[in-house]
Design a protein around this motif. Structure first.
Motif: not given
Length: 103
Positions: A30-46, A53-56, A95-103
């Motif tokens: 349903p709208p407004g609920l984040a699906p499970s399985g990491g779809a809501a994860a954010k990435r901090i990139a090198s 570079q932060l997710p924003d 994430d083995n690419q110089g960045g990070y995966i955040c919940p």
């Protein structure tokens, strides 16, 4: 005859119980609920220049320990395992690419 009534009663009871249960729904949540399985994860990139570079979209410079200061003044430290520990208690893993995966 008695056996027929017993079987009919058991089947009726099973039908009532099945009708009271909620059916399984598959597909999009349903709208407004984040699906499970990491779809809501954010990435901090090198950023390729020693910073991140932060997710924003904000860029931060890392210090010698691999940590950095957020724009709001809060410090993000890097632990011995290489993960970032955010001020809100979340842990971002490499994430083995110089960045990070955040919940």
């Amino acid at each position: 005859m008695r056996r027929a009534f017993f079987v009919a009663g058991a089947l009726s009871l099973a039908g009532i119980a099945a009708g009271c249960s909620q059916p399984q729904r598959f597909g999009a949540p349903p709208p407004g609920l984040a699906p499970s399985g990491g779809a809501a994860a954010k990435r901090i990139a090198s950023d390729g220049a020693g910073g991140l570079q932060l997710p924003d979209g904000t860029r931060v410079q890392t210090d010698q320990s691999g940590g950095f200061t957020l724009p709001n003044g809060a410090y993000v430290r890097r632990d011995r395992a290489g993960a970032l520990n955010l001020p809100n208690g979340s842990r971002c893993i490499p994430d083995n690419q110089g960045g990070y995966i955040c919940p």
